[in-house]
Motif scaffolding. Structure first.
Motif, short mmCIF file in Angstrom:
data_model
loop_
_atom_site.label_atom_id
_atom_site.label_comp_id
_atom_site.label_asym_id
_atom_site.label_seq_id
_atom_site.Cartn_x
_atom_site.Cartn_y
_atom_site.Cartn_z
N GLU A 101 34.41 34.01 11.55
CA GLU A 101 34.44 34.47 13.04
C GLU A 101 34.17 35.68 13.26
OE1 GLU A 101 38.25 33.53 14.61
OE2 GLU A 101 38.13 31.65 13.87
N PRO A 102 33.52 36.42 14.35
CA PRO A 102 33.32 37.82 14.70
C PRO A 102 34.49 38.32 14.98
CG PRO A 102 32.39 36.22 16.27
CD PRO A 102 32.93 35.37 15.32
N VAL A 103 34.65 39.70 14.76
CA VAL A 103 35.76 40.45 15.12
C VAL A 103 35.62 40.37 16.84
CG1 VAL A 103 37.14 42.38 14.93
CG2 VAL A 103 35.98 41.27 13.13
N GLU A 104 36.74 40.14 17.30
CA GLU A 104 36.60 40.24 18.77
C GLU A 104 37.31 41.67 19.21
OE1 GLU A 104 39.19 37.30 20.56
OE2 GLU A 104 37.86 35.58 19.58
N LYS A 105 36.71 42.14 20.50
CA LYS A 105 37.22 43.34 20.91
C LYS A 105 38.77 43.27 21.45
CE LYS A 105 36.18 46.75 24.74
NZ LYS A 105 37.56 46.64 25.32
N VAL A 106 39.50 44.00 21.00
CA VAL A 106 40.97 43.77 21.40
C VAL A 106 41.12 44.35 22.86
CG1 VAL A 106 43.37 44.71 21.33
CG2 VAL A 106 41.78 44.44 19.31
N PRO A 107 41.66 43.57 23.86
CA PRO A 107 42.05 43.80 25.29
C PRO A 107 42.94 44.87 25.47
CG PRO A 107 42.72 41.75 24.79
CD PRO A 107 42.15 42.12 23.59
N GLY A 108 42.70 45.77 26.34
CA GLY A 108 43.71 46.79 26.70
C GLY A 108 44.97 46.20 27.31
N PHE A 109 46.29 46.87 27.25
CA PHE A 109 47.54 46.50 27.82
C PHE A 109 47.31 46.16 29.47
CE2 PHE A 109 51.30 47.65 30.32
CZ PHE A 109 52.12 46.98 29.50
N ARG A 110 46.67 46.89 29.99
CA ARG A 110 46.41 46.42 31.59
C ARG A 110 45.81 45.00 31.84
NH1 ARG A 110 42.84 47.31 35.92
NH2 ARG A 110 44.38 47.92 37.85
N GLU A 111 44.71 44.81 30.82
CA GLU A 111 44.12 43.59 30.96
C GLU A 111 45.07 42.49 30.61
OE1 GLU A 111 40.20 41.68 28.93
OE2 GLU A 111 40.44 43.64 28.66
N CYS A 112 45.79 42.51 29.60
CA CYS A 112 46.75 41.62 29.12
C CYS A 112 47.72 41.48 30.29
CB CYS A 112 47.40 41.97 27.88
SG CYS A 112 46.35 42.16 26.41
N PHE A 113 48.26 42.40 30.80
CA PHE A 113 49.19 42.58 31.88
C PHE A 113 48.86 41.63 32.97
CE2 PHE A 113 51.24 44.53 35.59
CZ PHE A 113 52.53 43.86 35.66
N LEU A 114 47.43 41.84 33.35
CA LEU A 114 47.00 41.11 34.60
C LEU A 114 46.44 39.62 34.51
CD1 LEU A 114 45.25 44.11 36.39
CD2 LEU A 114 47.53 43.30 36.89
N SER A 115 46.60 39.28 33.32
CA SER A 115 46.08 38.07 32.91
C SER A 115 46.78 36.70 33.41
CB SER A 115 45.92 37.53 31.24
OG SER A 115 47.09 37.75 30.75
N LYS A 116 46.25 35.57 33.72
CA LYS A 116 46.77 34.64 34.29
C LYS A 116 47.89 34.00 33.46
CE LYS A 116 43.38 31.20 33.05
NZ LYS A 116 42.47 30.15 33.53
N PHE A 117 47.60 34.32 32.06
CA PHE A 117 48.50 33.67 31.07
C PHE A 117 49.96 34.50 31.14
CE2 PHE A 117 45.51 31.97 27.68
CZ PHE A 117 45.07 30.92 28.29
N PHE A 118 49.82 35.77 31.27
CA PHE A 118 50.80 36.71 31.34
C PHE A 118 51.73 36.55 32.55
CE2 PHE A 118 53.39 40.42 32.31
CZ PHE A 118 54.09 40.55 31.13
N LEU A 119 50.89 36.40 33.71
CA LEU A 119 51.79 36.30 35.26
C LEU A 119 52.39 34.89 35.15
CD1 LEU A 119 49.06 37.66 37.47
CD2 LEU A 119 51.09 38.84 36.41
N TRP A 120 51.78 33.68 34.73
CA TRP A 120 52.39 32.34 34.72
C TRP A 120 53.46 32.27 33.57
CZ3 TRP A 120 52.76 30.02 38.66
CH2 TRP A 120 51.69 29.61 39.74
N HIS A 121 53.28 33.01 32.52
CA HIS A 121 54.48 33.12 31.59
C HIS A 121 55.49 33.78 31.99
CE1 HIS A 121 56.12 32.75 27.39
NE2 HIS A 121 56.31 33.82 27.47
N LEU A 122 55.48 35.09 32.79
CA LEU A 122 56.59 35.38 33.41
C LEU A 122 57.31 34.50 34.33
CD1 LEU A 122 58.02 38.05 34.27
CD2 LEU A 122 56.29 38.61 35.95
N VAL A 123 56.56 33.76 35.21
CA VAL A 123 57.13 32.76 36.17
C VAL A 123 57.93 31.75 35.32
CG1 VAL A 123 56.68 31.00 37.84
CG2 VAL A 123 55.67 33.06 38.01
N TRP A 124 57.35 31.14 34.16
CA TRP A 124 57.81 30.17 33.32
C TRP A 124 59.29 30.76 32.79
CZ3 TRP A 124 58.90 30.60 27.85
CH2 TRP A 124 58.92 29.36 27.22
#
Length: 494
Positions: free
Chosen positions: A260-283
């Motif tokens: 697998e190619p090395v993926e670019k690591v997303p920044g903290f802000r990008e992770c925070f605003l992702s739908k995964f993080f927001l729905w995980h917060l509701v969960w």
């Protein structure tokens, strides 16, 4: 060299076991609040708020709703501080490393234990900072220990959930304090002993924990602690350099896979605003609110269901505390489910992260279903069914917090774990503040009957099912994209 490797393996296991004992015996003690409330009431804390009152039929009784309100507020503040301070503590952990975070946690926990030890019925208000310090110090024990899972590769999720289960089971510590109190051991003696245990935490910090963070995956030859077997005489220059980089925090956060190619690591802000993080917060938020309200109001609810019989209240309080011990047995099953599904052969072109996310869908769904069943049982005003409620509560709580940490560790880069874990816990703490107005509503407008509030919270838990559906649809979409890209590739004969 073989002896060095064997010594490193022994150290890893010793770190794992001692960390498990630390979380099991100390970290989540504040969630055994119902057992400590029984002792505090016996000792007369806030007893000045109990007043004589008259029922509609003319009989007199002692109304201690003001006392119950104070105890509920103490737990609300402690549980809020437990979560909300994880935000700055997460940044502290990621930036300054394990040793600084643990020294802060040990100081707070010891101070909180000393505050309780020297409190009295005339100094009841000292319980407010005391329980908050114990809560914040305890959660720092958990956060700094969860990274030990990075040392065990394929069993990472299992170990993270095991530590969270031990954290849940440690709420039985206050049951032990209650039983010792009934056997004649004073509250002061018990909490002075807990404060003295800070020495053990310090020894473990310096001998069995890294100065910074444990990388994932750990580089070859990685060691930690006060003494290392890896020297220039026994290690290759590459191993020595890898270990030096790991100890200084200079480690990449991607898992290298040849295919697998090395993926670019997303920044903290990008992770925070992702739908995964927001729905995980509701969960997390809706289920945590349900648990916090249940724990914070357990004593008055049992008083209502037993019609004030102190013997029955004590029996059910003990039963609740004993079931908390099972958290350490329940939580690893969540991690085993994830690791088992993750261990299946990957589809062609499927990344490790995508496989991890797919494995988490069942865990997230089971946790939401457990909370729904727990909430239904807790809403049923029938005393014997509370035994089933206690069992479902500890099972769901073990899955909830273990699954929370495991999902953040697999869905986002390791370099952001402390910050994202602290952020999700801090924001969910804001939602948990609703427990106090709910308690006030029950005690006031609803006349002590929590039925309508319980029905509302049961309906609210249905929101938790959105998160696993969201993750499942994402995995389906990624699989469809892989299939489409495979179909569009030119054939070798064209």
């Amino acid at each position: 060299m073989l002896g060095c490797e064997r010594g490193a393996g022994v150290r890893r296991w010793f770190t794992l076991v001692t960390g498990l004992l630390e979380c099991l015996c100390f970290a989540g003690a504040v969630f055994g609040w119902a057992s400590l409330v029984f002792v505090l009431k016996t000792e007369g804390y806030f007893s000045n708020l109990c007043v004589n009152a008259t029922r509609i039929d003319g009989t007199e009784f002692t109304d201690c709703s003001g006392q119950d309100e104070q105890f509920s507020l103490i737990f609300t503040i402690a549980s809020f501080m437990n979560n909300v301070l994880l935000l700055p503590n997460g940044f502290l952990f990621d930036h300054f490393g394990t040793m600084v975070a643990r020294l802060l946690g040990i100081s707070l926990y010891t101070m909180g234990a000393l505050f309780v030890a020297f409190s009295s019925s005339t100094l009841s208000t000292i319980l407010y900072p005391a329980l908050a310090f114990i809560a914040v110090g305890g959660i720092l024990f958990l956060v700094t220990n969860m990274q030990v899972g990075n040392l065990f590769g394929s069993a990472r999720s299992t170990i993270i959930t095991l530590y969270n289960g031990a954290f849940d089971s440690s709420s039985a510590l206050f049951l032990i304090v209650k039983l010792l109190f009934e056997a004649g051991v004073s509250l002061r003696a018990s909490f002075l002993f807990l404060a003295a245990c800070g020495v053990i935490h310090l020894v473990r910090t310096f001998l069995l924990m890294p100065r910074t963070l444990i990388p994932y995956p750990p580089p070859e030859g990685y060691t930690y602690g006060v003494k290392t077997c890896c020297t220039t005489k026994t290690c290759s220059p590459e191993q020595q350099a890898a270990n030096d980089n790991a100890q200084s925090g200079d480690v990449t956060d991607e898992t290298p896979l040849n295919e697998e190619p090395v993926e670019k690591v997303p920044g903290f802000r990008e992770c925070f605003l992702s739908k995964f993080f927001l729905w995980h917060l509701v969960w997390l938020s809706v289920m945590q609110l349900r648990h916090y309200l249940f724990i914070g109001t357990l004593n008055p609810v049992l008083q209502r269901l037993t019609q004030g019989d102190p013997s029955l209240v004590s029996t059910y309080t003990n039963a609740f505390a004993v079931t908390q011990l099972c958290g350490v047995l329940c939580a690893p099953w969540n991690g085993l489910i994830m690791d088992r599904l993750k261990g299946k052969p990957r589809a062609p072109g499927q990344s490790e992260r995508e496989a991890d996310l797919q494995a988490s869908v069942l865990s997230l769904s089971l946790t939401a279903l457990q909370c729904l069943l727990f909430s239904i049982c807790a809403s049923t005003p029938f005393l014997p069914i509370q035994y089933l409620t206690f069992a479902l509560q500890v099972l769901n709580r073990s899955f909830l917090y273990g699954g929370n940490a495991a999902f953040i560790s697999i869905a986002f880069p390791a370099c952001h774990f402390g910050k994202l874990y602290g952020t999700v816990m801090a924001l969910s703490a804001v939602a948990s503040l609703l427990q106090y107005p709910c308690f006030t509503l029950v005690k006031g407008v609803l006349g002590g009957d929590p039925l309508y509030v319980n029905i509302f919270l049961t309906l609210l838990t249905l929101l938790a099912f959105i998160h696993p559906v969201c993750v499942y649809l994402h995995c389906r979409r990624m699989a469809a994209l892989r299939t489409k890209s495979k179909d569009t590739l030119p054939s070798p004969t064209s």
